[in-house]
Design an enzyme around this catalytic site. Structure first.
Site, PDB file in Angstrom:
ATOM      1  N   HIS A 386      27.827  73.986  62.567  1.00 52.25           N
ATOM      2  CA  HIS A 386      27.434  72.657  62.091  1.00 52.25           C
ATOM      3  C   HIS A 386      26.219  72.146  62.874  1.00 52.25           C
ATOM      4  CE1 HIS A 386      28.470  68.496  60.558  1.00 52.25           C
ATOM      5  NE2 HIS A 386      27.694  68.195  61.595  1.00 52.25           N
ATOM      6  N   GLU A 387      26.299  72.201  64.214  1.00 52.68           N
ATOM      7  CA  GLU A 387      25.214  71.648  65.028  1.00 52.68           C
ATOM      8  C   GLU A 387      23.918  72.445  64.867  1.00 52.68           C
ATOM      9  OE1 GLU A 387      25.806  68.838  65.874  1.00 52.68           O
ATOM     10  OE2 GLU A 387      27.975  68.926  65.809  1.00 52.68           O
ATOM     11  N   HIS A 390      22.071  71.614  61.743  1.00 51.22           N
ATOM     12  CA  HIS A 390      21.222  70.417  61.819  1.00 51.22           C
ATOM     13  C   HIS A 390      19.803  70.827  62.228  1.00 51.22           C
ATOM     14  CE1 HIS A 390      23.787  67.074  60.921  1.00 51.22           C
ATOM     15  NE2 HIS A 390      24.645  67.301  61.900  1.00 51.22           N
ATOM     16  N   GLU A 410      24.151  65.799  56.644  1.00 54.47           N
ATOM     17  CA  GLU A 410      25.451  66.050  57.260  1.00 54.47           C
ATOM     18  C   GLU A 410      26.256  67.076  56.454  1.00 54.47           C
ATOM     19  OE1 GLU A 410      28.129  65.611  60.363  1.00 54.47           O
ATOM     20  OE2 GLU A 410      26.061  64.909  60.172  1.00 54.47           O
ATOM     21  N   HIS A 474      28.457  60.493  57.656  1.00 55.76           N
ATOM     22  CA  HIS A 474      29.575  61.428  57.710  1.00 55.76           C
ATOM     23  C   HIS A 474      30.509  61.254  56.525  1.00 55.76           C
ATOM     24  CE1 HIS A 474      28.145  61.360  61.890  1.00 55.76           C
ATOM     25  NE2 HIS A 474      28.548  62.615  61.909  1.00 55.76           N
TER      26      HIS A 474
END
Length: 775
Positions: A386-387, A390, A410, A474
């Site tokens: 996920h990170e 980004h 997101e 989110h």
């Protein structure tokens, strides 16, 4: 050497997945006060989901899977750092000629951000834009060049121009306003990160000269803040704000016994991944700044699987970073987050009781908290993916982290988190469509987010609606996550890897899945090739349809499944083989006022022409050869109107709607709303209408404002009676674009009606753009 508990030197497979390339549809215009679905290129009704070998349509089957392989020609070619640098240099040399060809203004320049190339030779060059040497925020674009012909995907579609590049307010005043905004946004320990920079802000209704201030500090949950505040350099009004630190969620689950790539250093080993450009993993030791201490070990056996062993979190983090790097490289040929072969770095054990993880593009790094009580580290595989995703988004589309684009940003990270999980297929972390399923932040055993039905978390949305851009990113990510699940697995009840899902659809019709590998390939190509910084949900539909057309062919079963999945979350409608017509919203037009309504239609029958007919049109209106309904209505009333579109093969489809002709009165004169100031009014005077107004008087209000929760909006009748339309509701969402119904039957129609607006809180400002009343 003993390799118990967690790590051995990592040796990864080198698999590859073929990808592919493009299509676009028509535009649907929907009245802002009557829209029920996100606008789409084309929103017809789809009746089939597959094609037999003979070419005949086959009916949809809930839970079925479309099996197809992407075209190899549109697959992005892996680029070495040297080859990529050469393409960037070549594009830079041609930037001025490209700007001229695109019709940009004399003071505009293009700056190359990235270049991707497909295996068939098609290049996709992503540019940032400048104006008179100033960065143009929201001016990014992508030029697609194939066989000497180019098309473009743009965040801002026209040439940029501002009256002057001399600011009317000084940088210090802009910085002070930005600090006030940060305090209103509950950022503590606010501080300016350097002086504001002068930019052109092109992401609003019109380009303006602006100051961009970056305010550092700490968000409410302990996450660092890099709040970007855009201040109009002429008026001092806040044009926009968005967060630069992109946060995520994950699990505290360890990945079990896994291989790692480490680096010898004297008689010890460092958690430095030499197989992946030297990615480094640090222990922040509960600090909140710097890099902390590089993880080292004396025997290359890392962690014990227990949370009390600080190395355990480091193992999860390092493995997650390696797995994510490998996924992007093996599946898409991407060489690192920026596709330049350069590694990011990771920091574990951030802060105390910090229940989150985040990506910062400014440090090009991932950071992970240890969770509640410092006993549930957010270091799972899906968190790392996920990170790092980004970072991929920042390096490609650069989706702004606010509004609908923030929700898509997101969701992109959630989408690739799931894709990495399925790609790794770990026994200790069985792949699923859940986010944060092991961390148990709420103490209920429930995951943080559900992709199959996002609303199960209590806050996320399942479907698009016009208010989506005003909620936390989110939660506005929910519909895109839902889209991805539906595209991957289809709708209805099913079990995947032991997890039960039952995904609903907004239109009540089934969706057939294409598999997570194909769904991820479509999203990746859309993100890296067609999306821009301001892409919203409607734009994402266009981008993914183009990507599906590239990869699987326009109107292929997979292409049609993409449209189905978007329709299932209330973005556009399904695509039929044959003639498609965009549904037309119910219309309200004014007596004696010019009407211009375009009916959008398309046929999938190659080379066929279209004919338009209409029944039930209000008196004074007619439909032309191109589907444009125009004229001047003369008589009040309501008609049942049907437009029929027929192509030259005989295929035909109709769209029915109600058309109300009434006395509609409007005022489109701009009225500025002062910050924490007196109420302002916009009048409409009606004459020659005896009798009283309706008990269902309609008032359409269009106010441009950066914080609608500051506003009270009232209708004032001719006799002075006040009708409250809006009383500081809507929180931090932008703008008022809404139709209200009031019982004004006690009021005479004749007289002066007023829209009264007051701003009751500081910092944010705006103006009345227009309003209409149908008494």
């Amino acid at each position: 050497m003993n390799r118990q508990h967690t790590s051995v030197r990592r040796r990864r497979r080198a698999a590859a997945l073929a990808l592919t390339a493009a299509s676009s549809l028509l535009a649907l215009a929907v009245r802002p006060d009557s829209a029920s679905a996100a606008p789409a290129d084309l929103v017809p009704t789809r009746t089939v989901t597959g094609i037999t070998a003979s070419g005949n349509p086959v009916p949809a089957r809930a839970g079925a899977r479309i099996v197809s392989e992407p075209r190899s020609g549109a697959l992005q070619a892996p680029l070495s750092p040297t080859r990529r640098a050469a393409l960037v240099k070549s594009a830079g040399a041609a930037a001025d000629a490209t700007a001229k060809r695109l019709g940009l203004g004399a003071r505009e320049r293009l700056v190359v951000k990235d270049v991707a190339q497909d295996r068939d030779g098609t290049t996709h060059t992503r540019y940032e834009r400048t104006y008179a040497g100033l960065p143009v925020l929201g001016g990014d674009l992508v030029v697609h060049l194939k066989d000497g012909r180019s098309t473009v995907s743009e965040a801002h579609r026209t040439a940029v121009a501002v009256p002057s590049v001399r600011p009317g307010i000084p940088a210090g005043a802009a910085a002070a306003k930005a600090l006030a905004v940060s305090r209103k946004a509950a950022v503590t320990r606010s501080r300016a990160e350097g002086a504001p920079r002068l930019v052109v802000w092109a992401a609003g209704a019109r380009p303006v000269l602006a100051w961009e201030s970056v305010i550092g500090g700490v968000q409410r949950d302990g996450t660092p803040s890099e709040l970007h505040v855009i201040t109009d350099a002429s008026s001092g009004k806040i044009a926009s704000r968005y967060e630069g630190v992109e946060t995520g969620t994950g699990t505290g689950q360890y990945v079990g016994t896994v291989p790692l790539s480490t680096t010898p250093s004297g008689s010890s080993y460092q958690l430095v991944d030499g197989d992946r450009a030297g990615h480094r993993t640090y222990d922040l030791n509960q600090g909140t700044s710097g890099t902390g201490t590089l993880f080292t070990d004396d025997n290359d056996v890392w962690g014990s699987g227990a949370q009390s062993d600080r190395q355990t979190a480091g193992v999860d983090v390092a493995y997650g970073a390696a797995a994510t790097w490998d996924y992007y490289k093996e599946v898409f040929g991407r060489n690192g987050i920026r596709n330049d072969g350069v590694a990011a770095y990771s920091r574990a054990h951030y802060g105390n009781n910090y229940v989150n993880a985040f990506w910062q593009d400014s440090c090009f790094c991932m950071t992970y908290g240890d969770g509640s009580g410092n006993t549930h580290p957010l270091t799972a595989l899906d968190v790392a993916a996920h990170e790092m995703s980004h970072g991929v988004t920042a390096a490609t589309a650069g989706l702004t982290y606010s509004g609908e684009s923030g929700g898509l940003n997101e969701a992109t990270s959630d989408i690739f988190a799931a894709a990495v999980e399925f790609h790794e297929n770990l026994a200790a972390d069985v792949p699923d469509y859940l986010v944060g399923e092991k961390i148990d932040i709420r103490g209920t055993g429930a995951p943080l987010r559900y992709m199959d039905k996002p609303s199960k978390d209590g806050s996320s949305r399942d479907y698009w609606d016009s208010s989506l851009g005003g909620i936390d990113v989110h939660y506005s990510s929910g519909p895109a996550n839902h889209f991805f699940y539906l595209l991957s697995e289809g709708s209805g009840a099913k079990t995947v890897n032991g997890v039960s899902y039952d995904s609903p659809t907004h239109d009540g019709l089934p969706v057939t899945g294409v598999g997570i590998e194909n769904a991820a390939a479509i999203w990746y190509r859309a993100l890296t090739t067609y999306m821009t910084s301001s892409t919203n949900y409607a734009g994402a539909r266009v981008a993914t349809l183009r990507a599906a057309g590239d990869l699987f062919g326009q109107y292929s079963p997979t292409y049609l499944a993409v449209a189905d999945a978007w329709a299932a979350i209330n973005v556009g409608d399904r695509i039929a083989l044959g003639v498609n017509v965009a549904p037309v919203a119910d219309q309200t037009s004014g007596v004696g006022q010019e009407v211009s309504l375009q009916v959008n239609a398309y046929t999938t029958n190659t080379g066929a022409s279209l004919t338009y007919t209409a029944t039930g049109l209000p008196e004074g209106l007619a439909i032309g050869d191109t589907g444009l309904i125009s004229g001047v209505p003369v008589t009040p009333g309501t008609s049942d109107t049907t437009v029929t579109v027929t192509d030259s093969t005989g295929a035909s489809v109709s769209a029915a709607f109600h058309w109300r002709i009434a006395y509609v009165y409007a005022n489109s004169t701009r009225v500025d709303i002062p910050d924490v100031g007196p109420a302002v009014e916009s009048p409409i005077t009606i004459t020659g209408r005896p009798g009283n107004a309706s008990a269902t008087t309609e008032v359409y209000v269009n106010i441009v404002h950066t914080y609608r929760g500051d506003l009270t909006v009232d209708l004032v009748g001719p006799d002075g009676t006040v009708y409250s339309l809006l009383n500081r509701s809507g929180g931090s969402a932008d703008n008022v674009d809404q139709t209200f119904t009031v019982d004004a039957s006690a009021q005479p129609v004749d007289g002066t009606w007023k829209l009264r607006v007051r701003d009751l809180a500081s910092i944010d400002v705006g103006y009345i753009q227009q309003w209409r009343i149908t008494p």
